[in-house]
Design an enzyme around this catalytic site. Structure first.
Site, PDB file in Angstrom:
ATOM      1  N   GLU A  27       0.822  -1.210   0.000  1.00  0.00           N
ATOM      2  CA  GLU A  27       0.000   0.000   0.000  1.00  0.00           C
ATOM      3  C   GLU A  27       0.857   1.261   0.000  1.00  0.00           C
ATOM      4  OE1 GLU A  27      -4.069  -1.323   2.295  1.00  0.00           O
ATOM      5  OE2 GLU A  27      -2.377  -0.748   3.524  1.00  0.00           O
ATOM      6  N   GLY A 140       0.622  -6.669   6.950  1.00  0.00           N
ATOM      7  CA  GLY A 140      -0.295  -5.541   6.896  1.00  0.00           C
ATOM      8  C   GLY A 140      -0.343  -4.776   8.206  1.00  0.00           C
ATOM      9  N   HIS A 141      -0.943  -3.576   8.143  1.00  0.00           N
ATOM     10  CA  HIS A 141      -1.085  -2.771   9.358  1.00  0.00           C
ATOM     11  C   HIS A 141      -1.965  -3.470  10.396  1.00  0.00           C
ATOM     12  CE1 HIS A 141       0.188   0.507   6.555  1.00  0.00           C
ATOM     13  NE2 HIS A 141       0.844   0.894   7.620  1.00  0.00           N
ATOM     14  N   GLU A 162      -5.312   5.470   8.868  1.00  0.00           N
ATOM     15  CA  GLU A 162      -4.443   5.858   7.763  1.00  0.00           C
ATOM     16  C   GLU A 162      -4.142   7.350   7.828  1.00  0.00           C
ATOM     17  OE1 GLU A 162      -7.502   4.564   7.351  1.00  0.00           O
ATOM     18  OE2 GLU A 162      -7.495   2.906   5.902  1.00  0.00           O
ATOM     19  N   ARG A 250      26.285 -24.295   4.470  1.00  0.00           N
ATOM     20  CA  ARG A 250      25.660 -24.045   3.173  1.00  0.00           C
ATOM     21  C   ARG A 250      24.152 -24.003   3.378  1.00  0.00           C
ATOM     22  NH1 ARG A 250      25.129 -21.829  -1.761  1.00  0.00           N
ATOM     23  NH2 ARG A 250      23.746 -23.053  -3.099  1.00  0.00           N
ATOM     24  N   GLU A 254      15.792 -25.678  -2.175  1.00  0.00           N
ATOM     25  CA  GLU A 254      15.333 -26.838  -2.930  1.00  0.00           C
ATOM     26  C   GLU A 254      15.249 -26.545  -4.427  1.00  0.00           C
ATOM     27  OE1 GLU A 254      11.433 -29.774  -2.762  1.00  0.00           O
ATOM     28  OE2 GLU A 254      11.208 -27.655  -2.286  1.00  0.00           O
ATOM     29  N   CYS A 255      15.739 -27.475  -5.236  1.00  0.00           N
ATOM     30  CA  CYS A 255      15.604 -27.387  -6.695  1.00  0.00           C
ATOM     31  C   CYS A 255      15.405 -28.799  -7.216  1.00  0.00           C
ATOM     32  CB  CYS A 255      16.834 -26.739  -7.327  1.00  0.00           C
ATOM     33  SG  CYS A 255      16.775 -26.692  -9.137  1.00  0.00           S
ATOM     34  N   ASP A 327      13.891 -12.574  -6.570  1.00  0.00           N
ATOM     35  CA  ASP A 327      14.242 -13.546  -5.534  1.00  0.00           C
ATOM     36  C   ASP A 327      13.317 -13.336  -4.343  1.00  0.00           C
ATOM     37  OD1 ASP A 327      15.404 -15.237  -3.668  1.00  0.00           O
ATOM     38  OD2 ASP A 327      17.456 -14.699  -4.206  1.00  0.00           O
ATOM     39  N   ARG A 329      13.117 -15.430  -1.700  1.00  0.00           N
ATOM     40  CA  ARG A 329      13.536 -16.200  -0.530  1.00  0.00           C
ATOM     41  C   ARG A 329      13.714 -15.314   0.704  1.00  0.00           C
ATOM     42  NH1 ARG A 329      18.487 -19.307  -3.301  1.00  0.00           N
ATOM     43  NH2 ARG A 329      18.699 -17.194  -4.166  1.00  0.00           N
ATOM     44  N   THR A 350      28.763 -19.698  -0.260  1.00  0.00           N
ATOM     45  CA  THR A 350      27.803 -18.993  -1.115  1.00  0.00           C
ATOM     46  C   THR A 350      28.520 -18.070  -2.079  1.00  0.00           C
ATOM     47  OG1 THR A 350      25.784 -17.654  -1.124  1.00  0.00           O
ATOM     48  CG2 THR A 350      27.494 -17.012   0.435  1.00  0.00           C
TER      49      THR A 350
END
EC number: 4.1.99.12
Length: 399
Positions: A27, A140-141, A162, A250, A254-255, A327, A329, A350
């Site tokens: 928002e 959310g708020h 708001e 590491r 998942e892939c 991305d 993640r 990494t």
């Protein structure tokens, strides 16, 4: 610019309001937020005078059930899924709209001696039902207000309004900073509240740990459940884990296509196997296997992204075409699992600087980045180049 969550909680405990800002891609608004028990007539008047928005009262599902607060509509088509209930007034109020009578209604909602029959419907206070799990389930708020009230030690219910400019437009960050300065209010973000909760609370549960002999060597495997979404994650552990020296770690997402089927479209499978080999050679370490298929978009959407890549888009463009960030993640749950396993300091396997920032943001110390270089070939060359150029991965590519 922003204050800490700890500072905001202290002000809330003192009966003050704070300003809470949500994500720029959501928002992109700021709300006045206070604990519901601090909803004096003066507080309500301040919110409607200087906020100019709708005064709402976020509560838990249990609270809404006790007061029989039914959904405002049968089919909620709000873009953000805001869970409005039917509006209410406390039964002894006159019109219910004055600051005094709105305060009266809010405070009556907190009185456990009151039940549904003590309120008129419709009214001038708009309850909202927060998702169980708070901002970790929905950023959310509504959820922020309930979380903040709970963390401040109060009844898990808040009042929000708001913030608009004098011309009726929504106040954005520059205006919110000025409003916070003018009224000496703390200014915080929902993103910081999420990070605070991930640092200070545990949402993971270790279910089982057993021995696991593998082609790479003997490991222990520990299975964890994310108690927010039910997802299961596993850690392969080599040797004894303790605080005396940094642990080789590491964090692998998942892939299915790369890890199991040996897909050439990515470097996930080779990275997984190289990491296990390095941990075995090191004699101590952890491979954390996270259920975050397709950088968080899921298997089906990853395959849809592959289809778009066949039409000429790169991996980042394909995600964005499908409506996702490059991305998605989040490393908070992974950080909690590592902490539960006794990791405080690590040497992180990494090539992704974002992963380093993600884990250190949850209180873990990354003392060294250990590169994880795997071979490039015809099928993954563009993929690796895109990760280097658009996602900032630290790779050494040929040509």
């Amino acid at each position: 610019m922003f204050h800490s969550i700890e500072e905001a909680l202290e002000d809330l405990r003192q009966g003050k309001a704070v300003i809470v800002v949500d994500d720029e891609d959501r928002e992109n608004e700021g709300d006045f937020v206070c604990m519901a028990e601090a909803a004096t007539p003066e507080m309500i008047n301040f919110m409607v005078t200087h906020g100019r928005g709708l005064v709402c009262v976020p509560v838990t599902e249990e609270h809404a059930t006790r007061l029989q607060l039914a959904p405002m509509v049968n089919a909620n088509t709000d873009k953000q899924g805001t869970a409005f209930t039917v509006s209410i007034d406390e039964g002894s109020t006159n019109t219910g709209i004055s600051a005094h009578e709105r305060s009266q209604t809010v405070l009556a909602m907190l009185d456990e001696q009151k039940d549904a029959d003590d309120f008129r419907r419709p009214g001038h206070i708009f309850p909202l039902i927060a998702k169980a799990g708070g901002v970790l389930r929905r950023a959310g708020h509504t959820e922020a207000a309930v979380d903040l009230a709970r963390l401040a030690g109060g009844i898990p219910a808040g009042v929000i309004c708001e913030i608009m400019n004098e011309d009726g437009s929504m106040a954005r960050l520059p205006q919110l900073v000025e409003i916070a300065r003018r009224f000496d209010l703390k200014l915080i973000t929902i993103a910081d509240l999420i990070a605070y909760r991930m640092r200070t609370e545990s949402m993971v549960k270790k279910e089982i740990e057993v021995q696991l002999p593998t082609a790479y060597g003997d490991f222990r495997i520990a299975a964890y459940t994310n108690e927010l979404d039910g997802k299961e994650h596993v850690a392969l552990i080599k040797g004894e884990i303790g605080p005396d020296e940094p642990i080789l770690v590491r964090v692998h997402s998942e892939c299915l296509t790369g890890d199991i089927f040996g897909s050439y479209r990515c470097d996930c499978g080779p990275q997984l196997h190289a990491a296990l080999e390095q941990i075995e050679a090191n004699g101590r370490g952890i491979l954390l296997y996270m259920r975050q298929e397709g950088r968080g978009i899921g298997l089906i959407n990853k395959l849809r992204a592959y289809k778009l890549q066949e039409e000429g888009l790169d991996t980042v463009e394909a995600n964005e075409k499908l409506g996702f960030a490059a991305d998605l993640r989040d490393y908070g749950i992974g950080a909690q699992i590592l902490r539960d396993l006794g990791v405080q300091r690590m040497r992180l396997l990494t090539n992704n600087p974002r992963k380093i920032r993600g884990l250190t943001g949850y209180g873990l110390a990354v003392e060294e980045r250990v590169p994880l270089q795997t071979p490039e070939h015809l099928h993954n060359k563009q993929y690796l180049s895109t990760k280097q150029e658009k996602l900032g991965h630290l790779l050494h590519l040929n040509g």
